[in-house]
Motif scaffolding. Structure first.
Motif, PDB file in Angstrom:
ATOM      1  N   PHE A  25       1.040  -1.321   0.106  1.00 49.04           N
ATOM      2  CA  PHE A  25       0.001   0.296  -0.060  1.00 49.04           C
ATOM      3  C   PHE A  25       0.698   1.133   0.080  1.00 49.04           C
ATOM      4  CE2 PHE A  25      -2.925  -3.195   1.487  1.00 49.04           C
ATOM      5  CZ  PHE A  25      -4.221  -2.703   0.806  1.00 49.04           C
ATOM      6  N   ALA A  26       0.356   2.448  -0.558  1.00 47.16           N
ATOM      7  CA  ALA A  26       0.889   3.710  -0.523  1.00 47.16           C
ATOM      8  C   ALA A  26       0.781   4.093   0.784  1.00 47.16           C
ATOM      9  CB  ALA A  26       0.360   4.403  -1.732  1.00 47.16           C
ATOM     10  N   GLU A  27       1.693   5.031   1.280  1.00 49.12           N
ATOM     11  CA  GLU A  27       1.419   5.711   2.415  1.00 49.12           C
ATOM     12  C   GLU A  27       0.058   6.433   2.735  1.00 49.12           C
ATOM     13  OE1 GLU A  27       3.168   5.489   5.456  1.00 49.12           O
ATOM     14  OE2 GLU A  27       4.482   4.215   4.399  1.00 49.12           O
ATOM     15  N   LYS A  37       1.914   0.562  -6.218  1.00 44.11           N
ATOM     16  CA  LYS A  37       1.431   0.374  -4.862  1.00 44.11           C
ATOM     17  C   LYS A  37      -0.138   0.519  -4.814  1.00 44.11           C
ATOM     18  CE  LYS A  37       5.574   0.072  -2.783  1.00 44.11           C
ATOM     19  NZ  LYS A  37       5.903  -1.534  -1.849  1.00 44.11           N
ATOM     20  N   ILE A  38      -0.856   0.047  -4.175  1.00 45.60           N
ATOM     21  CA  ILE A  38      -2.277   0.259  -3.951  1.00 45.60           C
ATOM     22  C   ILE A  38      -2.620   1.443  -3.317  1.00 45.60           C
ATOM     23  CG2 ILE A  38      -4.382  -0.658  -2.794  1.00 45.60           C
ATOM     24  CD1 ILE A  38      -3.169  -3.515  -2.681  1.00 45.60           C
ATOM     25  N   GLU A  39      -3.102   2.164  -4.050  1.00 46.39           N
ATOM     26  CA  GLU A  39      -3.427   3.778  -3.799  1.00 46.39           C
ATOM     27  C   GLU A  39      -5.247   3.886  -3.239  1.00 46.39           C
ATOM     28  OE1 GLU A  39      -3.322   8.028  -5.922  1.00 46.39           O
ATOM     29  OE2 GLU A  39      -4.682   6.697  -6.780  1.00 46.39           O
ATOM     30  N   ARG A  40      -5.844   3.048  -3.622  1.00 44.99           N
ATOM     31  CA  ARG A  40      -7.416   2.932  -3.405  1.00 44.99           C
ATOM     32  C   ARG A  40      -7.934   1.411  -3.600  1.00 44.99           C
ATOM     33  NH1 ARG A  40      -5.961   7.184  -2.115  1.00 44.99           N
ATOM     34  NH2 ARG A  40      -7.037   9.344  -2.389  1.00 44.99           N
ATOM     35  N   MET A  41      -8.692   1.096  -2.679  1.00 45.15           N
ATOM     36  CA  MET A  41      -9.187  -0.175  -2.794  1.00 45.15           C
ATOM     37  C   MET A  41     -10.622  -0.346  -2.390  1.00 45.15           C
ATOM     38  SD  MET A  41      -7.518  -3.632  -1.266  1.00 45.15           S
ATOM     39  CE  MET A  41      -8.144  -5.297  -1.942  1.00 45.15           C
ATOM     40  N   MET A  42     -11.649  -0.923  -3.127  1.00 48.85           N
ATOM     41  CA  MET A  42     -12.950  -1.198  -2.619  1.00 48.85           C
ATOM     42  C   MET A  42     -13.512  -2.424  -2.862  1.00 48.85           C
ATOM     43  SD  MET A  42     -16.235   0.952  -3.793  1.00 48.85           S
ATOM     44  CE  MET A  42     -15.732   2.666  -3.303  1.00 48.85           C
ATOM     45  N   TRP A  43     -14.188  -3.142  -2.019  1.00 46.42           N
ATOM     46  CA  TRP A  43     -14.793  -4.143  -2.548  1.00 46.42           C
ATOM     47  C   TRP A  43     -16.312  -4.397  -2.049  1.00 46.42           C
ATOM     48  CZ3 TRP A  43     -11.042  -3.736   1.322  1.00 46.42           C
ATOM     49  CH2 TRP A  43     -11.251  -3.878   2.337  1.00 46.42           C
ATOM     50  N   ASN A  44     -17.012  -5.439  -2.556  1.00 49.60           N
ATOM     51  CA  ASN A  44     -18.358  -5.807  -1.969  1.00 49.60           C
ATOM     52  C   ASN A  44     -18.145  -7.329  -1.462  1.00 49.60           C
ATOM     53  OD1 ASN A  44     -18.656  -7.160  -4.357  1.00 49.60           O
ATOM     54  ND2 ASN A  44     -20.044  -5.607  -5.074  1.00 49.60           N
ATOM     55  N   ALA A  45     -19.110  -7.846  -0.744  1.00 43.36           N
ATOM     56  CA  ALA A  45     -18.920  -9.275  -0.430  1.00 43.36           C
ATOM     57  C   ALA A  45     -20.478  -9.576  -0.102  1.00 43.36           C
ATOM     58  CB  ALA A  45     -18.304  -9.313   0.820  1.00 43.36           C
ATOM     59  N   ARG A  46     -20.659 -10.983  -0.338  1.00 43.43           N
ATOM     60  CA  ARG A  46     -21.898 -11.546   0.015  1.00 43.43           C
ATOM     61  C   ARG A  46     -21.516 -13.008   0.372  1.00 43.43           C
ATOM     62  NH1 ARG A  46     -21.417 -11.129  -5.185  1.00 43.43           N
ATOM     63  NH2 ARG A  46     -21.769 -13.068  -6.556  1.00 43.43           N
ATOM     64  N   ALA A  47     -22.383 -13.679   0.980  1.00 41.67           N
ATOM     65  CA  ALA A  47     -22.211 -14.990   1.156  1.00 41.67           C
ATOM     66  C   ALA A  47     -22.222 -15.954  -0.047  1.00 41.67           C
ATOM     67  CB  ALA A  47     -23.184 -15.728   2.197  1.00 41.67           C
TER      68      ALA A  47
END
Length: 170
Positions: free
Chosen positions: A70-72, A158-168
């Protein structure tokens, strides 16, 4: 004779090299700053390294491997409407809280679906599956994610932004 045929014949005879000859009108020039195959490979490797870091058996080594990606000033937008987490220190506290036992990841898979962008900012999108134990409860989820990455001062993505969704899982 058409311009393209003349250019091709001149190149074959050695009158000019591909870099010295004007591009024919029918070929689009490569956009300045677009991703190279090396960039795409590095971004795919970053995506795989994120999943692999969660499987490191030693908790301290897992934390180090994950945070190195990740980026700082990274910002992570967890699923389920949780507020954004900004900066590596807050992200570290979110995932590796000192008072709690870190989640133990049983498995995690990231299937990269697309890599797009430029040499300054790229997006990785994909589908994920994960199972982990948190506070004695096994949680299994699947969903989609997007990672925005940018190169650091040494040229490493480097990862600057990250987003996810999740479900069973179904």
């Amino acid at each position: 004779m058409p311009r393209f045929a003349l250019l091709l014949m001149a190149m074959m005879l050695g009158a000019c090299s591909p870099g010295d000859c004007a591009q024919p009108e029918s070929i689009e020039p490569r956009p300045a700053g677009s991703l190279t195959s090396g960039d795409r490979a590095a971004l795919r490797a970053l995506d795989k390294a994120y999943a692999k870091a969660w499987l490191v058996p030693d908790a301290a080594a897992r934390e180090q491997a994950l945070m190195a990606l990740f980026a700082e000033d990274a910002v992570v937008y967890p699923g389920h409407g949780t507020s954004p987490i900004d900066g590596k220190q807050r992200l570290r506290a979110f995932w590796f809280a000192e008072e709690g036992q870190p989640a133990a990841v049983e498995f995690i898979e990231h299937d990269t679906l697309a890599i797009e962008g430029s040499i300054a900012l790229a997006a990785i999108t994909g589908h994920s599956r994960i199972a982990f134990f948190s506070r004695g409860t096994r949680v299994a989820q699947e969903g989609h994610y997007i990672i925005h990455a940018r190169p650091d001062d040494q040229g490493y993505w480097k990862i600057e932004r990250m987003m996810w969704n999740a479900r069973a899982p179904e």
